[in-house]
Design an enzyme around this catalytic site. Structure first.
Site, short mmCIF file in Angstrom:
data_model
loop_
_atom_site.label_atom_id
_atom_site.label_comp_id
_atom_site.label_asym_id
_atom_site.label_seq_id
_atom_site.Cartn_x
_atom_site.Cartn_y
_atom_site.Cartn_z
N SER A 559 0.84 -1.19 0.00
CA SER A 559 0.00 0.00 0.00
C SER A 559 0.87 1.24 0.00
CB SER A 559 -0.89 0.02 1.24
OG SER A 559 -1.56 1.26 1.38
N TYR A 572 -2.94 -0.43 10.39
CA TYR A 572 -2.92 -0.78 8.97
C TYR A 572 -1.59 -0.37 8.34
CZ TYR A 572 -4.31 -0.88 4.03
OH TYR A 572 -4.38 -1.11 2.69
#
Length: 680
Positions: A559, A572
């Site tokens: 990501s 996250y």
């Protein structure tokens, strides 16, 4: 009134639907009739016959070759003889009616020259058992009387058509013939009569073998070679398959298929299986796919695994030497180059059969054909002695210029042909898009997801146009946080296709919370799925890749948040940073095995995303102060390119990474340009 074509297709489907009658894509059927010539307006006699490479069970009108019967039969006047009969296949093009339909097969002459309105040529196991028996001619008379005539072995072609036509003319009472070493041919005045005659020959042969054959045609049980219990058998198959696939891919990468039917396991448990396997197959359709003989492991079922692996390597080296010697014994200066010396069939007592091909269907069909060959050997040995055609004849067909021309006509393989891809989180979003993309580029895909129903839906969609869905895609259930489930999922991939070449670590989830609101459970969950899950999948897949000795590739869907620090994102972002560094660590460690490890850093993939649909989208929208349905637009506007990122864009990047064969340890941003996330 039913047309000749409709009757032919109906008969073909009925015969081809039963594997006792013929093998997949084996044999052919024809019908003769009249149609209007659009040029003259007069009736013209035609023959419709299954074209080259078609399958009787699924035949359509488009798969028929359509020829003028007068021109086809006129070829007898220009036939140059056996030494030049291959030229006659090209001559069939000049007999085409209209556009001619499918390409005519080598058996076209057999159908056209025989004086019968309907002709079937089939490869039933029972019929070939008689055709390959040492005393096949005498057996034919004993079993069928004058209704079926023996035809000595002759390579398929124009001369065989002439032979059968002459035999039918000389034996008006006959309904068909046994083709030595090959199969059967039957005929009739109507489609119904032809089908009935074909079935009578096949069922009569089956009944005779059942009634008169000896009980143990493969000899007594060989101690230590009995089938392993199912759990042990599958565990050993999964352990050996990548090793065997690597050996079978020495010349060119192959996909594998595993078969452990009763026929295979019983054959390998008997004392005579080494002798019979060494004789090879006989029917041309069989050995074109199985090669002249299989590689057979000569160790008992419970031999130590390390000993088995060592012995397989030794036997493989010997097999390659013998195959090269076989080629050199029979090749002429005009012969095509040797296509490869690796086995297509590998037999492991107690475990089963491993078959290989350029794709899953080819590998599966090769295995099916060897099961046919086992049934043929059983029947021949039950009545007599199995005596396949001579090795020199096998070579003439295997390296036939007509077969070489057929190979040249095949489309070029797709970029990922022979590659086996395992995609986690494959049931939705980026994972589903990636599975579709990799399959479209030729890969066999294993769609892995915690939601099995979602994975099955994606796999079914991918394989909808394949002959069988499982030839292209399979679905497996896996929670990537569970070590046992990951091991089972990788094993399922191995048993489905022979190994794993490409892994996409995509499974993920997210909870958008501030540091103070993030619980230990929140932290653990995200790290378990993405950091631990990726580690487990990579570890188990790497074991397989190393055993294969074929290299491999692991791609992490990380990501932008692996390098960009945003608010309310500590768990996250940290988990994604863990994944990003796994890429670097594994690239450094696995490069020695030819395994490349790379990553992709997406951002803002809202549409179709399971993560965003499960609450992450609402939380991020609240953080940024926008409506949730406009979150994709918001992400797009903050990028340099002002474009929304979709799952298909990530899938495309995964594919592009597979083409960067000299690249490892790389992270590719797919975020439409986020300057704060530029890699430094």
């Amino acid at each position: 009134m039913t047309s000749p074509v409709e009757k032919l297709l109906g008969r073909s489907h009925a015969l081809g639907a039963d594997p006792r009658n013929t093998n997949f894509a084996g044999g052919n059927a024809s019908a003769k009739g009249t149609a209007k010539d659009p040029v003259t307006g007069s009736d013209v006699e035609l023959m419709w016959v299954k074209g080259s490479g078609g399958d009787l069970g699924t035949l359509t009108e488009a798969g028929l070759a359509v020829l003028r019967l007068d021109r086809l039969r006129a070829l007898t006047g220009v036939y140059p003889g056996v030494e030049r009969e291959d030229e006659m296949v090209a001559a069939f093009d000049f007999c085409a009616f209209g556009k001619g339909g499918a390409a005519p097969s080598i058996d076209t002459a057999m159908h056209g020259l025989v004086e019968a309105a309907h002709v079937d040529h089939l490869h039933p196991d029972a019929g070939i058992a008689i055709a390959t028996a040492a005393d096949g001619e005498e057996l034919t008379t004993r079993i069928f009387g004058e209704r079926v005539v023996w035809v000595p072995w002759r390579r398929p072609g124009f001369q065989l058509g002439l032979d059968i036509a002459a035999i039918k003319k000389a034996n008006p009472q006959a309904i068909g013939c046994i083709l030595g070493g090959h199969g059967i041919t039957a005929w009739g005045d109507t489609s119904e009569e032809c089908e009935a005659n074909s079935l009578w020959i096949i069922r009569t042969a089956e009944a005779y073998i059942a009634e008169h054959g000896k009980a143990d045609p493969f000899g007594p049980v060989k101690p230590g070679y009995e089938p392993l219990p199912e759990d042990e058998r599958l565990a050993r198959a999964a352990a050996l398959f990548p090793v065997i696939r690597g050996l079978a891919s020495t010349d060119a990468p192959q996909v594998g298929h595993y078969t452990a039917t009763d026929e295979v396991l019983e054959f390998l448990s008997r004392a005579e299986h080494p002798r019979l396997a060494a004789l090879g197959t006989s029917c041309p359709d069989h050995f074109l796919r199985t090669k002249v003989a299989p590689l057979v492991l000569d160790l008992p079922a419970d031999a130590p695994l390390d000993d088995v692996v060592t012995r397989l390597g030794e036997l493989h080296a010997a097999y390659r030497e013998e195959y090269a010697a076989y080629y050199n014994r029979h090749a002429t200066p005009e012969s095509p180059a040797m296509r490869g010396a690796d086995p297509a069939i590998v037999l492991v007592p107690g475990v089963g059969m491993f078959s290989f091909g350029k794709d899953k269907q080819t590998a599966r069909v090769a295995g099916e054909f060897y099961v046919n060959a086992i049934n043929v050997m059983r029947g021949a040995e039950a009545l007599s002695t199995y005596a396949p055609i001579e090795e020199s004849e096998k070579f003439r067909i295997e390296y036939w210029e007509l077969e070489e021309a057929k190979l040249r006509r095949m489309p070029a393989p797709k970029p990922l042909a022979t590659r086996v891809a395992l995609i986690t989180g494959g049931g939705s979003g980026i994972g589903a898009a990636t599975a579709r993309k990799l399959a479209a580029e030729g890969a066999c895909v294993v769609v892995a997801d915690r939601d099995l129903a979602a994975a099955e839906k994606v796999a079914a969609e991918i394989g909808a146009k394949a002959y069988r869905v499982e030839d292209v895609a399979v679905a497996v259930a896996v929670d990537v946080t569970d070590e046992a489930q990951v091991i089972a999922a990788v094993r399922a991939a191995v048993l489905a296709f022979g190994g794993v070449d490409l892994v996409v670590n995509n499974a993920g989830l997210s909870l958008s919370r501030s540091l103070l609101e993030t619980s230990v459970a929140d932290w653990d969950l995200q790290h378990d799925v993405m950091a631990r899950g990726s580690f487990l999948v990579s570890r188990e897949s790497a074991r397989v890749m190393i055993d294969q000795s074929m290299g491999g590739e692991i791609v992490y869907i990380a990501s932008k948040n692996a390098v960009f620090a945003g608010p309310n994102n500590v768990a996250y972002g940290a988990a994604k940073a863990d994944q990003a560094h796994q890429v670097r660590l594994l690239a450094a460690e696995l490069g020695q095995y030819g395994i490349r490890v790379n990553g992709i850093n997406p951002d803002g993939v809202v549409r179709g995303s399971g993560i965003f649909a499960s609450g992450w989208g609402a939380n991020r929208a609240a953080v940024y102060g926008v409506e949730e349905e406009k979150l994709g637009e918001y992400y797009a506007q903050r990028t340099l390119l002002k474009r929304e990122v979709l799952p298909e864009h990530i899938a495309g990047a995964v594919f592009q990474l597979t083409q960067l064969t000299q690249t490892t340890g790389l992270h590719i941003p797919v975020d439409a340009g986020v300057a704060a996330a530029f890699l430094r």
